[in-house]
Design an enzyme around this catalytic site. Sequence first.
Site, PDB file in Angstrom:
ATOM      1  N   LYS A   1       0.826  -1.210   0.000  1.00 35.23           N
ATOM      2  CA  LYS A   1       0.000   0.000   0.000  1.00 35.23           C
ATOM      3  C   LYS A   1       0.868   1.271   0.000  1.00 35.23           C
ATOM      4  O   LYS A   1       2.081   1.189   0.124  1.00 35.23           O
ATOM      5  CB  LYS A   1      -0.970  -0.047   1.187  1.00 35.23           C
ATOM      6  CG  LYS A   1      -1.907  -1.268   1.136  1.00 35.23           C
ATOM      7  CD  LYS A   1      -2.975  -1.171   0.050  1.00 35.23           C
ATOM      8  CE  LYS A   1      -3.549  -2.502  -0.391  1.00 35.23           C
ATOM      9  NZ  LYS A   1      -4.481  -3.139   0.513  1.00 35.23           N
TER      10      LYS A   1
HETATM   11  C1  LIG Z   1      -5.382  -4.264   0.909  1.00 36.53           C
HETATM   12  C2  LIG Z   1      -6.855  -4.144   0.916  1.00 36.53           C
HETATM   13  C3  LIG Z   1      -7.619  -4.406   2.072  1.00 36.53           C
HETATM   14  C4  LIG Z   1      -7.092  -5.094   3.300  1.00 36.53           C
HETATM   15  O1  LIG Z   1      -6.025  -4.569   3.900  1.00 36.53           O
HETATM   16  P1  LIG Z   1      -5.079  -5.478   4.831  1.00 36.53           P
HETATM   17  O2  LIG Z   1      -4.283  -4.449   5.547  1.00 36.53           O
HETATM   18  O3  LIG Z   1      -4.275  -6.353   3.933  1.00 36.53           O
HETATM   19  O4  LIG Z   1      -5.962  -6.244   5.746  1.00 36.53           O
HETATM   20  C5  LIG Z   1      -8.971  -4.119   2.050  1.00 36.53           C
HETATM   21  N1  LIG Z   1      -9.562  -3.651   0.936  1.00 36.53           N
HETATM   22  C6  LIG Z   1      -8.878  -3.425  -0.202  1.00 36.53           C
HETATM   23  C7  LIG Z   1      -9.611  -2.893  -1.380  1.00 36.53           C
HETATM   24  C8  LIG Z   1      -7.506  -3.682  -0.255  1.00 36.53           C
HETATM   25  O5  LIG Z   1      -6.851  -3.478  -1.397  1.00 36.53           O
END
Ligand SMILES: *Cc1c(COP(=O)(O)O)cnc(C)c1O
Length: 396
Positions: A184
């Site tokens: 991210k």
């Molecule tokens: C990455 C992601 C999540 C979840 O995040 P985590 O930190 O991996 O639990 C939720 N929604 C979307 C659209 C994502 O891309």
Amino acid sequence: MRDQFLPFHLPAIDEADIAAVVDVLKSRWLTTGAKAKAFEEAFAGYVGSPHAVAVNSGTAALHLALAALGIGPDDEVIIPTMTFAATGEVVLYCGARPVLADSTVGTFNLDPGEVQRCLTHRTRAILPVHMAGQPCEMDAILEIARSRGIAVVEDAAHALPARYRDRMVGAIGDVTCFSFYATKTLTTGEGGMATTADPDLAEKIRTLSLHGISRDAWKRYTAEGTWYYEILMPGYKYNMPDIQAALGLAQLARCDAFWARRGEIAAAYSRAFQACDALEAPAVEADRTHAWHLYILRLRPGALVIDRRQFIEELRARRIGTSVHFIPLHLHPYYRETYGYVPGDFPRAEDTYRRCLSLPIYPSMTDRDVQDVIAAVLDVAASFRRPVLRPAVQPG
Ligand SMILES: *Cc1c(COP(=O)(O)O)cnc(C)c1O
């Protein structure tokens, strides 16, 4: 051609990040404490939200947001089919039903008209996802929610930083949930954050994040705390350790710089792909700023003799890593078997899914890397163009 493979993503970790984590290790306070608190305060300030609660994943933030709102069995939550597994499973954790909805044609985002169509007397919340980092049509979604007295929880896993009209994502809906997963725009390895303007919701999320007990570990084990605690509700083990929070805090200082670099890369891609009618660059609405977590390119139907899967393989042969975001939820076995969804139910999400690929877009990419991606994409598009039929030459 490149001699080194360009990965789809690499996190931007610098010496300051490493030093921040090492400092926590040296301090011997490893779990939730002063760093988590400092990260929450800095993050709340950054997105302009009164409250922020740090947790150990974006999924945990989404789960706690729904749990704190009291979502439970027999409730329905409207979510886009075009999303990651997490958006749907958190609804299931609460015993509620995820009701899938289609996206708009231009952006990849939840269509407010579809939300309207999916409303029932059981609908308790709308959970829009700011796909790729472009905010959804939030005023329309909020208006529907307000008129029905239901909540809006935003999945902002892609949307740090992003702005919708005059508001930062994080200061719009009832609760906004961010992810700091390794890929991210800001990472703590694994981690997440829930922001809200509602002090009661913030308190409930915080309590649920650590076993439903009345005081956090930091207060319990320092001089100002005591050994005493009370279990107020059954909670979860979702707290963010200081090791992660220190990394988040260090990364947050560079969040704007990361964003500026991703913006440059996106602009370079869109400029270059404009000239090729086999490619459809992502559209950006005028009233919002895009976080550019993902750059989602679509292939124009019929323009090429290869499909998206082969396009990805051709890029891989040219040493460029890509990905696909996302396989719509309704195409997965669980959703088909449990709720009876079938291919064709959400034509716009399916159309995007069939012809989309995500290109590398991260701050540590060099200008050369960016040019290599552009050259490879244009080369594949040119090499596999469908021949244009010329009118037959009339004899005589
Ligand atoms: C990455 C992601 C999540 C979840 O995040 P985590 O930190 O991996 O639990 C939720 N929604 C979307 C659209 C994502 O891309």
